[in-house]
Design an enzyme around this catalytic site. Structure first.
Site, PDB file in Angstrom:
ATOM      1  N   CYS A  63      14.782 -13.169 -83.147  1.00 45.40           N
ATOM      2  CA  CYS A  63      13.529 -12.469 -82.881  1.00 45.40           C
ATOM      3  C   CYS A  63      12.810 -13.166 -81.733  1.00 45.40           C
ATOM      4  O   CYS A  63      13.197 -14.252 -81.291  1.00 45.40           O
ATOM      5  CB  CYS A  63      12.639 -12.448 -84.121  1.00 45.40           C
ATOM      6  SG  CYS A  63      12.145 -14.096 -84.673  1.00 45.40           S
ATOM      7  N   CYS A  66      11.598 -16.805 -82.068  1.00 43.09           N
ATOM      8  CA  CYS A  66      12.562 -17.892 -81.966  1.00 43.09           C
ATOM      9  C   CYS A  66      12.442 -18.612 -80.629  1.00 43.09           C
ATOM     10  O   CYS A  66      12.603 -19.838 -80.555  1.00 43.09           O
ATOM     11  CB  CYS A  66      13.985 -17.358 -82.147  1.00 43.09           C
ATOM     12  SG  CYS A  66      14.323 -16.679 -83.782  1.00 43.09           S
ATOM     13  N   ASP A 473      63.730  -1.978 -69.210  1.00 45.33           N
ATOM     14  CA  ASP A 473      64.711  -2.920 -69.725  1.00 45.33           C
ATOM     15  C   ASP A 473      64.734  -2.728 -71.242  1.00 45.33           C
ATOM     16  O   ASP A 473      63.792  -2.173 -71.824  1.00 45.33           O
ATOM     17  CB  ASP A 473      64.307  -4.348 -69.361  1.00 45.33           C
ATOM     18  CG  ASP A 473      65.275  -5.371 -69.921  1.00 45.33           C
ATOM     19  OD1 ASP A 473      66.483  -5.157 -69.803  1.00 45.33           O
ATOM     20  OD2 ASP A 473      64.803  -6.366 -70.491  1.00 45.33           O
ATOM     21  N   ASP A 660      60.884  -7.522 -69.066  1.00 43.61           N
ATOM     22  CA  ASP A 660      60.416  -8.668 -69.827  1.00 43.61           C
ATOM     23  C   ASP A 660      61.495  -9.748 -69.830  1.00 43.61           C
ATOM     24  O   ASP A 660      62.105 -10.023 -70.847  1.00 43.61           O
ATOM     25  CB  ASP A 660      60.102  -8.251 -71.270  1.00 43.61           C
ATOM     26  CG  ASP A 660      59.679  -9.430 -72.124  1.00 43.61           C
ATOM     27  OD1 ASP A 660      58.656 -10.032 -71.799  1.00 43.61           O
ATOM     28  OD2 ASP A 660      60.387  -9.745 -73.090  1.00 43.61           O
ATOM     29  N   ASP A 664      64.785  -9.769 -64.708  1.00 44.23           N
ATOM     30  CA  ASP A 664      64.079  -8.578 -64.233  1.00 44.23           C
ATOM     31  C   ASP A 664      63.281  -8.859 -62.960  1.00 44.23           C
ATOM     32  O   ASP A 664      62.725  -7.929 -62.383  1.00 44.23           O
ATOM     33  CB  ASP A 664      63.126  -8.049 -65.320  1.00 44.23           C
ATOM     34  CG  ASP A 664      63.876  -7.533 -66.535  1.00 44.23           C
ATOM     35  OD1 ASP A 664      64.951  -6.949 -66.339  1.00 44.23           O
ATOM     36  OD2 ASP A 664      63.393  -7.719 -67.660  1.00 44.23           O
TER      37      ASP A 664
END
Length: 768
Positions: A63, A66, A473, A660, A664
């Site tokens: 709030c 604070c 792949d 992956d 590749d």
């Protein structure tokens, strides 16, 4: 250095008792007093020599009251000169003298008040950007307020009949409008004048040069009319046109800035994940809280629930659930136990774990993600670079056209000629054209990043829009990198355990998912090998150490010299030596989650799908059929894959490669668009245009769908910008477009382009 995610602390309210002292925080406070640590979230205070300006992230602010409580708790501490708490961002700015105070005192004071403070170095990094955003907002507000007032004073001159206003009333309205235009000219127009002056000093003409000329000519001519209504410029003033033009132009720039800040905000969210300190465990089992920067590979650290992993590593003891949503896009907590990997930036949710540090800083996946986002956020797409190259000659032509129009209309009166020149300068500003591509690309990349898809190169979005063929792949892409060993068949005289001991020694040196499965099944009782060499896409070979050395091969049937062996119904890895076949390992592959849905969406997008794999042809075809892909080829070496993609491109196809693995890399580099999964090896990621965190294949469809949406939006923006100029420029030169209408049209075109691009900030489900 950033704040860890720690258990929340409820602030004190009224006479509530303060939170109990936290010993972990006390240890952290001692570490934070080290100058090398507090300098990370501090900087020298500009207005106070010898003092520093530090930022804390405050937990427990709920709030407005604070903020006052926190300021009162910190204001009386030794060395604190200024304290400013922002409740909206939950941060505190502290100006202090290091000779008199220490940051640990702030943390303890906050804890006594019922709050928790943590270093917030990202506040310093974001400070220039936030200051620029705040200043631009103020410029926009001043322009908007003054525009409304000036328009109010201008209305009587438009609606009044001859004789309705006396000269002194008309003069009063003009002077009021002039006075209210001054803040717009001196403050709101600052970005245009600064940019124009910088361009002119460098000997170039940027977009803000004609804009600034138009503003200055309009203000100068209107001021001359205000001073002498009966002078040669006539009785018309353009204060309303000027303020309206500036307001709408700033509106477009404010929207563009917000689009860019979304990417910067996503980057901040990542950077802020890492904790400042962590508990390091010594050889005797004793824990010591140390700054993360002091960790080294091989150190052991203990993580408690709510803390964030500061490095990539492996769990040595304990089990927990981790949250990797911000890094991988995976929203479901994941179980992690001893022997499994954890990544920097992920949150430890519910267990105490002991972790061995493997990679730190830029070497972690977290560090790589941050670097990718930084590069993407500053990169310009090709179309934007082309627009920059043609901007100078185009703008020079605009200035010449304005001067020519003024010369043509001068016999009709100086006021009319200057009005036409101003209209030409304003209406031809290529703001909409320059925003058309980058605004769309940034919005699209930001939406993909929030989905867990990183864009390495913005220009790849343009290429992905025309993709009509996607090549996958198989292993680790359509399938997961976790396989199961179903059976081991061996030659006479060799047991299954012996075969696994030999195969595991070779497999542990390979990154291939099949090798990982065999290595895991073999355990720790492995044969001793040397001179290990991996052949990407084929297998691994090594020499068995000992009194009877022999050359072993682990991999495909062709690599092991077993071409004549009948093809199995499952994926297989073979082991052979100089004498021939030793063993075959039958592996069970698991299709990656979301693969079927991704293939279905890609087919709806009209994309041709293929599978190219180095594995045996039978299992490759069967897996492709399960996934709904008609074309599949097995036993493909890296060169075969490269040749196949080149052949597709020779047919006129635009190819996206999804891979992956190490083998590749070449084909990812050759494809028109390359996409790597988040778990892929660094070689594959380095060659990729897009990286899908979390490894969900539906990200492939999302990339293509978003790229097509981006292409459509860019085309719409460019067509609109071109059509607007084709219509507006002749009208301005012909004297049929007054300056106020020119300003409104130019600003409206820029606003339309930015708003149209903003539609890409939301990423719908991939569809056609």
């Amino acid at each position: 250095m950033q704040a860890a995610v720690l258990p929340p602390v409820v602030p004190s309210q009224g006479n509530a008792k303060p939170a109990a002292p936290n010993p972990q925080l006390r240890v952290q406070g001692e570490a934070i007093d080290d100058r090398a640590e507090w300098e990370d979230f501090s900087r020298p205070a500009p207005a106070r020599p010898g003092c520093w300006e530090s930022y804390l992230a405050i937990e427990g602010i709920y709030c407005a009251g604070c903020s006052l409580t926190i300021e009162q708790a910190l204001a009386g501490l030794p060395g604190v000169r200024e304290i400013e708490v922002n409740g909206a961002t939950a941060t505190a700015r502290i100006v202090w003298d290091p000779a008199q105070g220490r940051p640990s005192q702030w943390l303890r004071a906050l804890e006594r008040a019922g709050y928790r403070g943590l270093p917030a170095g990202d506040q310093l990094q974001a400070l220039p950007r936030r200051r620029a955003q705040r200043v631009l907002l103020w410029r926009w507000l001043v322009a908007g307020f003054c525009m409304m007032q000036v328009m109010m004073y201008a209305v009587p001159s438009y609606v009044a009949e001859p004789g309705d206003m006396t000269p002194d009333v008309a003069a009063l309205l003009r002077w009021a409008a002039w006075l209210l235009t001054l803040p717009v000219l001196l403050f709101s127009c600052g970005p245009f004048f600064t940019s124009a002056w910088r361009d002119l000093r460098r000997g170039r003409i940027g977009m803000d040069v004609p804009v600034s000329l138009g503003i200055l000519i309009a203000f100068g001519a209107s001021t001359a009319v205000t001073l002498d209504p009966a002078g040669p410029l006539g009785g018309e003033v353009w204060f309303d046109s000027l303020t309206m033009f500036v307001f709408f132009l700033l509106s477009g720039r404010l929207l563009e800035q917000r689009l860019r800040n979304r990417t910067a905000g996503a980057l901040e969210a990542l950077v802020r994940r890492l904790p400042p300190t962590v508990e390091r465990v010594a050889a005797d089992g004793q824990g010591e809280r140390v700054p993360v920067r002091r960790l080294a590979a091989g150190d052991r650290i203990r993580l408690h629930p709510g803390e964030v992993f500061p490095a990539d590593g492996e769990i040595l003891a304990g089990q927990t659930q981790v949250d990797e949503a911000l890094l991988t896009g995976e929203s479901t907590p994941l179980a992690r136990r001893a022997g499994e990997a954890v990544i920097a930036g992920s949150a430890n949710l519910d267990g105490v774990v002991l972790v061995r540090v493997d990679r730190l800083g830029a070497d972690t996946r977290f560090g790589q993600i941050v670097a990718l986002m930084e590069r993407a956020s500053h990169e310009k797409p090709p179309a934007a670079r082309v627009a920059d190259r043609i901007a100078t000659p185009f703008l020079l032509a605009v200035i010449v056209a304005a001067a020519g129009a003024a010369w043509w209309w001068w016999p009709q009166g100086a006021g009319q000629a200057l009005g036409v020149a101003v209209a030409v300068l304003i209406v031809t500003c290529p703001c909409a054209l320059s925003l058309a591509t980058p605004a769309a690309a940034l919005a699209a990349a930001g939406a993909l990043a929030r989905r867990g898809i990183l864009v390495q190169r913005l220009e790849a979005l343009e290429a992905a829009a025309s993709v009509d063929t996607v090549v996958f792949d198989k292993t680790g892409t359509l399938t997961t990198d976790r396989m199961a060993l179903r059976a081991v068949r061996t030659r006479a005289g060799t047991s299954g355990a012996q075969a696994l001991a030999l195969a595991g020694a070779l497999a542990r040196r390979s990154l291939h998912p099949a090798s990982r499965t065999i290595a895991a099944a073999a355990g720790e009782d492995l044969a001793s090998v040397q001179d290990v060499r991996e052949h990407p896409g084929q297998g691994v070979e090594a020499t068995l150490a000992g009194p009877a050395p022999r050359r072993l091969r682990l991999g495909s049937a062709a690599f092991c010299g077993l071409d004549g062996q009948p093809e199995a119904a499952t994926a297989q890895v073979h082991l052979a030596d100089e004498q021939g076949w030793i063993a075959s390992f039958d592996l069970e592959e698991t299709m990656r989650p979301g693969a079927l849905d991704a293939v279905a969406v890609l087919r709806r997008l009209g994309v041709r799908l293929q599978v190219l794999s180095g594995d045996q042809a039978g299992p490759v075809r069967r897996l492709a059929e399960r996934a709904g892909i008609a074309e599949a080829q097995g036993r493909q070496t890296p060169q075969d894959k490269l040749d196949r993609v080149a052949a597709l491109q020779a047919e006129g196809r635009r190819v996206a490669m999804v891979g992956d693995g190490m083998n590749d890399g070449p084909v990812l580099a050759r494809a028109d668009v390359s996409i790597a999964l988040g778990e892929s090896v660094p070689v594959a990621q380095a060659r990729s245009d897009f990286i899908i965190q979390g490894g969900r294949l539906d990200g492939v469809a999302a990339v293509l769908a978003q790229a097509r949406r981006t292409h459509r939006v860019v085309r719409q923006n460019l067509l609109w910008a071109a059509a607007y100029n084709v219509v507006a420029v002749p009208l301005a030169v012909a004297g049929m477009m007054p300056p106020w209408l020119a300003g409104l049209g130019m600003a409206a075109s820029s606003l339309l382009v930015v708003l149209n691009a903003a539609r890409l900030a939301r990423l719908p489900r991939a569809s056609s």
